[in-house]
Design an enzyme around this catalytic site. Structure first.
Site, PDB file in Angstrom:
ATOM      1  N   HIS A  68      20.252  64.432  -9.325  1.00 32.54           N
ATOM      2  CA  HIS A  68      20.558  65.859  -9.446  1.00 32.54           C
ATOM      3  C   HIS A  68      19.350  66.615  -8.928  1.00 32.54           C
ATOM      4  CE1 HIS A  68      22.069  69.597 -10.796  1.00 32.54           C
ATOM      5  NE2 HIS A  68      21.587  69.622 -12.026  1.00 32.54           N
ATOM      6  N   GLU A 104      48.174  68.072 -21.898  1.00 30.21           N
ATOM      7  CA  GLU A 104      48.856  67.987 -20.604  1.00 30.21           C
ATOM      8  C   GLU A 104      47.964  68.365 -19.436  1.00 30.21           C
ATOM      9  OE1 GLU A 104      52.870  69.279 -19.994  1.00 30.21           O
ATOM     10  OE2 GLU A 104      53.301  69.271 -22.142  1.00 30.21           O
TER      11      GLU A 104
END
Length: 335
Positions: free
Chosen positions: A111, A234
């Site tokens: 990073h 979902e």
């Protein structure tokens, strides 16, 4: 390795440039264990650097890896990959890593934060590079074991030896990135886009959207279990479709009713005001304001950070979700 493109694959990499070199992986968390094991299985000589009291020592040793204290590993490594938490890197660099980095070594990161925001200033005689997998460590490991790979970003901050790019690319190939593609970028662009993605979309944006949707339904009198399934559970199914097929491919897989609602109501949620807020988030990242704030938070002992963690853990969506997930053991403790 060709110079006229910025995405590379295994055929562009030469793992032999790491022969006779020791790669020191500092840290054995999500990314650390994946990098160390993947490189070892690619034929690279690997040592792991950990604190003497680290709970990960036994795990690394059980995998047949040589484990040393951080300072000893940094000294032994010709390539030193720093996979320690961003907020600890500057302190550990000063106290345990810097003295072990010699001219000609390759200092690496996953990073761009510490280099881009001036937390670490490497000496002039070393190479400095980055390999940043675009996925969590458990996925980097699992994909490698299955003969696949997670795409990676690579960058060169400092090329003192003239061989930094080929060594960094070899490293990326060694952890499996060359199977999926390695895109060349800069420390600045990786750091800024990564922070923006985390804050505005992947973590901050997504979690606030889920929380707001859940609370809207519950406040309207709906069963919290229904709200959880509709607004959180979902979401994975939809994200999986986008991951596999793109946004329009996802829309091709849902009902016409859902697709129409997507395209007509989505812009009412993500409004111009939202986009203004996103631009402000990006500006704070680019100016270094966010980095300054995060560094100050850590210097103050993370009191505010820990308070926010505690508050988030007590929210209703977490309690309802925990109960529902306990009835679905197949999604528990998934690697």
């Amino acid at each position: 390795m060709a110079d006229d493109k910025d995405i590379f694959y295994d055929a562009d990499a030469d793992l032999s440039v790491l022969e006779g070199k020791t790669v020191a992986i500092l840290g054995y968390g999500s990314q650390g264990h994946a990098h160390a094991l993947n490189l070892k299985e690619s034929g690279v000589d690997v040592v792991v650097g950990l604190r003497p009291d680290s709970s990960s020592r036994a795990d690394a040793e059980a995998q047949g890896l040589e484990v040393l204290d951080i300072a000893d590993a940094a000294s032994k490594g010709d390539v030193v990959m720093v996979l320690l938490p961003d907020e600890r890197q500057a302190e550990l660099w000063r106290e345990e890593i810097a003295d072990g980095i010699a001219d000609g070594d390759l200092l690496m990161f996953a990073h761009g934060f510490s280099i881009n925001f001036g937390q670490i200033d490497p000496p002039a005689g070393v190479d400095v590079g980055m390999v940043a997998p675009k996925g969590p460590g458990h996925l980097v490991r699992r994909q490698f074991e299955e003969g696949r790979g997670v795409p990676c970003l690579m960058a060169i901050h400092q090329d003192s030896t003239g061989t930094a790019r080929e060594k960094v690319l070899a490293y990326a190939s060694g952890i499996g990135g060359g199977r999926a593609g390695v895109i060349e970028t800069t420390f600045k662009d990786e750091a800024e886009t990564d922070l923006f993605g985390e804050q505005a979309v992947l973590c901050g944006g997504a979690t606030e959207l889920v929380q707001a949707g859940f609370e809207t339904l519950v406040e309207a009198g709906y069963d919290p279990r229904l709200a959880y399934f509709e607004c959180l559970h979902e979401l994975k199914l939809i994200v999986d479709l986008m991951y596999e097929q793109g946004i329009q491919g996802m829309r091709d897989s849902i009902s016409n009713t859902a697709e129409y609602g997507d395209m007509t109501r989505g812009p009412k949620v993500i409004t111009e005001e939202t986009r203004v807020a996103m631009r402000k988030i990006l500006a704070d990242i680019q100016s270094g304001e966010f980095a300054k704030e995060w560094i100050a938070e850590n210097e103050a002992g993370q009191e505010n950070f820990q308070r926010m963690r505690d508050e988030a853990a007590s929210k209703q969506v977490e309690q309802v979700g925990g109960e529902l997930r306990s009835m679905m053991p197949w999604i528990q403790n998934k690697d």
